[in-house]
Design a protein around this motif. Structure first.
Motif, PDB file in Angstrom:
ATOM      1  N   MET A  78      -5.940  -6.947  -3.157  1.00 16.62           N
ATOM      2  CA  MET A  78      -4.671  -7.258  -3.825  1.00 16.62           C
ATOM      3  C   MET A  78      -4.097  -8.556  -3.234  1.00 16.62           C
ATOM      4  O   MET A  78      -4.072  -8.736  -2.022  1.00 16.62           O
ATOM      5  CB  MET A  78      -3.665  -6.120  -3.616  1.00 16.62           C
ATOM      6  N   LYS A  79      -3.640  -9.431  -4.094  1.00 14.65           N
ATOM      7  CA  LYS A  79      -3.125 -10.718  -3.632  1.00 14.65           C
ATOM      8  C   LYS A  79      -1.826 -10.549  -2.868  1.00 14.65           C
ATOM      9  O   LYS A  79      -1.054  -9.636  -3.103  1.00 14.65           O
ATOM     10  CB  LYS A  79      -2.928 -11.658  -4.815  1.00 14.65           C
ATOM     11  N   LYS A  80      -1.565 -11.468  -1.966  1.00 13.43           N
ATOM     12  CA  LYS A  80      -0.402 -11.348  -1.086  1.00 13.43           C
ATOM     13  C   LYS A  80       0.686 -12.377  -1.358  1.00 13.43           C
ATOM     14  O   LYS A  80       1.649 -12.464  -0.623  1.00 13.43           O
ATOM     15  CB  LYS A  80      -0.863 -11.478   0.379  1.00 13.43           C
ATOM     16  N   ASN A  81       0.548 -13.156  -2.403  1.00 14.45           N
ATOM     17  CA  ASN A  81       1.541 -14.196  -2.680  1.00 14.45           C
ATOM     18  C   ASN A  81       2.656 -13.664  -3.577  1.00 14.45           C
ATOM     19  O   ASN A  81       2.983 -14.220  -4.609  1.00 14.45           O
ATOM     20  CB  ASN A  81       0.884 -15.411  -3.336  1.00 14.45           C
ATOM     21  N   TYR A  82       3.246 -12.536  -3.179  1.00  8.71           N
ATOM     22  CA  TYR A  82       4.299 -11.930  -3.986  1.00  8.71           C
ATOM     23  C   TYR A  82       5.614 -12.676  -3.837  1.00  8.71           C
ATOM     24  O   TYR A  82       5.928 -13.217  -2.780  1.00  8.71           O
ATOM     25  CB  TYR A  82       4.504 -10.462  -3.589  1.00  8.71           C
ATOM     26  N   ILE A  83       6.373 -12.681  -4.926  1.00  8.20           N
ATOM     27  CA  ILE A  83       7.718 -13.248  -4.883  1.00  8.20           C
ATOM     28  C   ILE A  83       8.607 -12.306  -4.089  1.00  8.20           C
ATOM     29  O   ILE A  83       8.648 -11.114  -4.341  1.00  8.20           O
ATOM     30  CB  ILE A  83       8.283 -13.427  -6.305  1.00  8.20           C
ATOM     31  N   ARG A  84       9.325 -12.824  -3.134  1.00  7.13           N
ATOM     32  CA  ARG A  84      10.186 -11.992  -2.303  1.00  7.13           C
ATOM     33  C   ARG A  84      11.606 -11.973  -2.854  1.00  7.13           C
ATOM     34  O   ARG A  84      12.088 -12.960  -3.378  1.00  7.13           O
ATOM     35  CB  ARG A  84      10.213 -12.507  -0.860  1.00  7.13           C
ATOM     36  N   GLN A  85      12.247 -10.816  -2.698  1.00  3.13           N
ATOM     37  CA  GLN A  85      13.645 -10.732  -3.075  1.00  3.13           C
ATOM     38  C   GLN A  85      14.468 -11.663  -2.186  1.00  3.13           C
ATOM     39  O   GLN A  85      14.191 -11.808  -0.999  1.00  3.13           O
ATOM     40  CB  GLN A  85      14.168  -9.294  -2.894  1.00  3.13           C
ATOM     41  N   LYS A  86      15.458 -12.286  -2.774  1.00  6.68           N
ATOM     42  CA  LYS A  86      16.347 -13.154  -2.021  1.00  6.68           C
ATOM     43  C   LYS A  86      17.631 -12.405  -1.700  1.00  6.68           C
ATOM     44  O   LYS A  86      18.080 -11.566  -2.473  1.00  6.68           O
ATOM     45  CB  LYS A  86      16.662 -14.408  -2.840  1.00  6.68           C
ATOM     46  N   GLN A 129       0.521 -10.548 -14.890  1.00  5.95           N
ATOM     47  CA  GLN A 129       0.988 -11.219 -13.679  1.00  5.95           C
ATOM     48  C   GLN A 129       0.179 -10.776 -12.461  1.00  5.95           C
ATOM     49  O   GLN A 129       0.122  -9.593 -12.149  1.00  5.95           O
ATOM     50  CB  GLN A 129       2.467 -10.908 -13.437  1.00  5.95           C
ATOM     51  N   ALA A 130      -0.454 -11.732 -11.786  1.00  5.51           N
ATOM     52  CA  ALA A 130      -1.200 -11.401 -10.580  1.00  5.51           C
ATOM     53  C   ALA A 130      -0.284 -10.780  -9.532  1.00  5.51           C
ATOM     54  O   ALA A 130      -0.712  -9.976  -8.702  1.00  5.51           O
ATOM     55  CB  ALA A 130      -1.863 -12.664 -10.011  1.00  5.51           C
ATOM     56  N   GLN A 131       0.986 -11.150  -9.588  1.00  2.00           N
ATOM     57  CA  GLN A 131       1.954 -10.653  -8.608  1.00  2.00           C
ATOM     58  C   GLN A 131       2.549  -9.307  -9.011  1.00  2.00           C
ATOM     59  O   GLN A 131       3.338  -8.728  -8.279  1.00  2.00           O
ATOM     60  CB  GLN A 131       3.069 -11.679  -8.429  1.00  2.00           C
ATOM     61  N   HIS A 132       2.194  -8.818 -10.192  1.00  2.00           N
ATOM     62  CA  HIS A 132       2.679  -7.529 -10.690  1.00  2.00           C
ATOM     63  C   HIS A 132       4.207  -7.458 -10.707  1.00  2.00           C
ATOM     64  O   HIS A 132       4.792  -6.433 -10.374  1.00  2.00           O
ATOM     65  CB  HIS A 132       2.125  -6.377  -9.845  1.00  2.00           C
TER      66      HIS A 132
END
Length: 301
Positions: A1-9, A211-214
């Protein structure tokens, strides 16, 4: 699973204050249905029937769950600990708790993150939360599961309604989803309030697959609707969709900077397996997307 997820701000904490103001506009399935509540009550009763003075953590301020847990403060002298990032959300949801006219709901409120609480190890008999996993960045899921595992007693349980996408969602195009809802409005089967809620979810399940980031947010959905709108040749459909978009933006515009994370059912179970035993699931029967969001019964490993 890819690790480049968008993080909550951090600024997205403010989103919940805005959502709280419009909670009355949310309808099933974006709120637990009557069947969902019955399923929650079934599992909670099963877990707590032989436990006196249970300690329960509520993840978030969902009023339907607070209403269910309210009973246990009297029946079992339960201690309820509510954890929410937004104090505004917690306070605003109080007016939706039933029964509002009975004695004060006995709960202790903690403003903070589910990822790192200050509760002792092995503290809770039960943790409950509605659609909580999708509110946490996918690359933080393991931290979430580890924390819930840590604060649960041995033999303790986590009960949560969990969202996942299905293989059937791949076959649906965003345009077909949108036009189906528009046609149901024009046929008098859907209200605009129901339509924006169901559109929000169905587009969400469809778009997240690509979306790769799901993860998807409302801005992504609005862009898709706006892209489709000029290409609708039927005048009545186009006029209805234009109004649907206006209402959608009005009531879901405050979600624009907030991402929701959804995996497939198989991926979700794989994520959980190191921390929990999967003990069962219950599906509601009173809304369109029930197969996407069962209530799961999880037991600490």
């Amino acid at each position: 699973m890819k690790k480049n997820y968008i993080r909550q701000k951090p600024k997205n904490i403010k989103v919940w204050s805005k959502i709280a103001c419009g909670y009355s506009k949310l309808v099933v399935p974006n709120r637990p249905s009557d069947h969902d509540c019955a399923n929650y009550a079934h599992y909670i009763y099963k877990i707590l029937k032989d436990v006196n003075n249970p300690k329960i953590m509520l993840m978030g301020s969902t009023p339907e769950l607070r209403s269910i847990l309210y009973t246990y403060t009297f029946k079992k002298k339960a201690q309820i600990f509510t954890v929410d990032l937004s104090a505004d959300m917690h306070q605003a949801m109080r007016e939706f708790v039933v029964p509002a006219t009975k004695p004060e709901l006995k709960e202790e409120f903690f403003c903070g993150s589910w990822l790192k609480t200050n509760f002792p190890d092995n503290f809770f008999d039960l943790v409950v939360g509605d659609e909580v996993i999708c509110n946490v960045c996918a690359d933080q899921h393991q931290n979430l599961f580890a924390e819930i595992n840590r604060i649960l007693k041995n033999g303790g349980h986590w009960v949560t309604r969990h969202n996942f996408y299905l293989a059937e969602n791949v076959k649906q195009s965003p345009k077909s989803i949108i036009l189906n809802i528009v046609d149901n409005i024009n046929d008098g089967k859907y209200t605009f309030q129901y339509s924006i809620n169901i559109l929000y979810l169905l587009l969400f399940y469809r778009l997240v697959i690509d979306q790769a980031q799901h993860c998807v947010n409302v801005s992504d959905e609005i862009k898709v609707i706006k892209k489709i709108l000029p290409n609708i040749s039927n005048i009545k459909q186009r006029q209805t969709l234009k109004e649907l978009l206006r209402v959608f933006e009005k009531y879901f515009g405050s979600y624009k900077n907030y991402y929701w994370y959804v995996l497939s059912k198989q991926e979700s179970l794989k994520e959980l397996k190191d921390y929990f035993q999967f003990k069962g699931e219950l599906y509601a029967k009173d809304y369109l997307t029930v197969r996407h969001s069962p209530i799961w019964l999880l037991k600490k490993k």
